[in-house]
Design a protein around this motif. Sequence first.
Motif, PDB file in Angstrom:
ATOM      1  N   ALA A   1      22.070  32.025  91.929  1.00 47.44           N
ATOM      2  CA  ALA A   1      21.985  30.571  91.976  1.00 47.44           C
ATOM      3  C   ALA A   1      22.114  29.990  90.573  1.00 47.44           C
ATOM      4  N   THR A   2      22.674  28.775  90.486  1.00 51.99           N
ATOM      5  CA  THR A   2      22.798  28.091  89.207  1.00 51.99           C
ATOM      6  C   THR A   2      21.423  27.676  88.710  1.00 51.99           C
ATOM      7  N   VAL A   3      21.146  27.956  87.447  1.00 56.65           N
ATOM      8  CA  VAL A   3      19.856  27.619  86.846  1.00 56.65           C
ATOM      9  C   VAL A   3      20.100  26.833  85.562  1.00 56.65           C
ATOM     10  N   VAL A   4      19.029  26.256  85.050  1.00 57.00           N
ATOM     11  CA  VAL A   4      19.118  25.499  83.802  1.00 57.00           C
ATOM     12  C   VAL A   4      19.129  26.473  82.626  1.00 57.00           C
TER      13      VAL A   4
ATOM     14  N   VAL B   1      34.734  17.763  82.703  1.00 55.46           N
ATOM     15  CA  VAL B   1      33.350  18.218  82.582  1.00 55.46           C
ATOM     16  C   VAL B   1      32.656  17.980  83.921  1.00 55.46           C
ATOM     17  N   GLY B   2      32.281  19.074  84.588  1.00 47.13           N
ATOM     18  CA  GLY B   2      31.776  18.972  85.947  1.00 47.13           C
ATOM     19  C   GLY B   2      30.525  18.129  86.092  1.00 47.13           C
TER      20      GLY B   2
ATOM     21  N   THR C   1      31.697  28.576  82.994  1.00 45.50           N
ATOM     22  CA  THR C   1      30.875  28.445  84.199  1.00 45.50           C
ATOM     23  C   THR C   1      29.421  28.181  83.813  1.00 45.50           C
ATOM     24  N   PRO C   2      28.638  27.594  84.705  1.00 45.29           N
ATOM     25  CA  PRO C   2      27.218  27.401  84.410  1.00 45.29           C
ATOM     26  C   PRO C   2      26.464  28.723  84.466  1.00 45.29           C
ATOM     27  N   ALA C   3      25.258  28.710  83.897  1.00 40.12           N
ATOM     28  CA  ALA C   3      24.430  29.919  83.920  1.00 40.12           C
ATOM     29  C   ALA C   3      23.894  30.149  85.329  1.00 40.12           C
TER      30      ALA C   3
ATOM     31  N   PRO D   1      21.299  22.868  78.524  1.00 38.96           N
ATOM     32  CA  PRO D   1      20.644  22.393  79.757  1.00 38.96           C
ATOM     33  C   PRO D   1      21.527  21.482  80.602  1.00 38.96           C
ATOM     34  N   ASP D   2      22.518  20.811  79.997  1.00 37.94           N
ATOM     35  CA  ASP D   2      23.390  19.928  80.769  1.00 37.94           C
ATOM     36  C   ASP D   2      24.517  20.676  81.477  1.00 37.94           C
ATOM     37  N   TRP D   3      24.751  21.912  81.119  1.00 44.31           N
ATOM     38  CA  TRP D   3      25.889  22.663  81.647  1.00 44.31           C
ATOM     39  C   TRP D   3      25.526  23.212  83.025  1.00 44.31           C
TER      40      TRP D   3
END
Length: 452
Positions: A386-389, A426-427, A378-380, A394-396
Amino acid sequence: MSTVSRRPSDALIVVSVVTLLSTASAAAQEPSPPAEATPPAAEAGTPGEAPPAELSPEELEEIQKALGSDTQEAQQNAPSGTASAPQSTPGGNTLAVPGLNTSGTNFLDLSLVLDVAAAAFTAKEPLQTGGHDPTRNGFNLQQLELSIGSVVDPYFRFDANIVFAQFGVEIEEAYGTTLALPANLQVRAGQFLTRFGRLNATHPHAWDFVDQPFAVGRVFGGEGNRGLGTEVSWLTPLPWYVELIGSATDAVGEGTARSFLGASDERVLSPLDLQLTGVVKQFFPLSDNLSLLWGLSAATGPNPTGHRNRTDVYGTDVYLRYRPITEASTTLVTFQAEGFYRRRQVPGDVLTDFNAYAQAAWRFSQRWATAVRYELGTPAKGEGGATVVDPLDPDWTEDRQRVSANVTFWPTEFSRLRLQGATDRVGWQQSPEYSVFLALELVTGAHGAHAF
């Protein structure tokens, strides 16, 4: 029947007998020359000396008894403090020194493991995270691993794994393990893979797939979590198998401590600058044919994003194994899964993400097996959800899912062929990626069985 006197004045006779025995032994080991090539008796020895007479088995037995008695008498009559020559054991490959309970020899178990693979990717830059994964179209040398192991003495064992790549040599592991601590305690010291989870502590030749799950590479690094340090393990006296493990290792290394200090040049100034790992392993024999291993793991250490910022990783792993032992069968079915929850302090926020994989393998004959694996990352997300960089990836920014399947063939226990295919969804990319591997593994030398 002839006998040999054992008086000291007969030393010359004993020397002559030894010479005769050596000559007879050499003659027995060497092939006999053709009859026409046999030299005359006058040319075989000293001029004027008769050829040695052939000894009967009874005479040889008497001579051996006499030599043994002479050796025993010499050792009994030797002055105190005089060192005796080491005596060879019947096997001929160890030395036993009188008065010492040691062989004087350390036997090394040496093995070489070669892993190579032909690969094809649809992506120009494959998103492989393992340090030994195939990463380009064409042929890939995954590793040439030299494994060394030996019992040093009654107190320590030494093990090392040295990996040769096309462009360098790496000491993957080199550590000593205690053998004689009381209370079911054991200590390791040196450089080693931490026992976080199940897969991290193993090497590629023990995997059911050609490549490493991206969960391990994303959280710990391409080489798996390892470092210089020490580890203590304790097998508890509980009614079922429970092992407690704690280790302290360096938190530096881009490929081995990615979520911690990583590639930074930070120095250890206090115990807080080390990675601390704690593990609980539990084993349950569910039946004669079915068993379960369940583990809980946690690791904490500094990260380079700010003063006293830390990373915490929590994991759980399960391994279910079915193998009929109550009847003749080559069937082996395993299920393995791991999950990693990571929490990292960064300036002004706390990032969290989740990574996992689950796989099943079926060995349906002595030489054939198949396996399938599902992976999720999952993304960070920040403290607000909320999804953050993520500074590390950074691309995830979306979920990543990968499904792999393979078939494996063992010509013998020393070689393995594996065909594997995967689809990587890859989302943050518009289309999925595909890959195909054909891997060959060759093993030579002594290599012990892997832990259950």
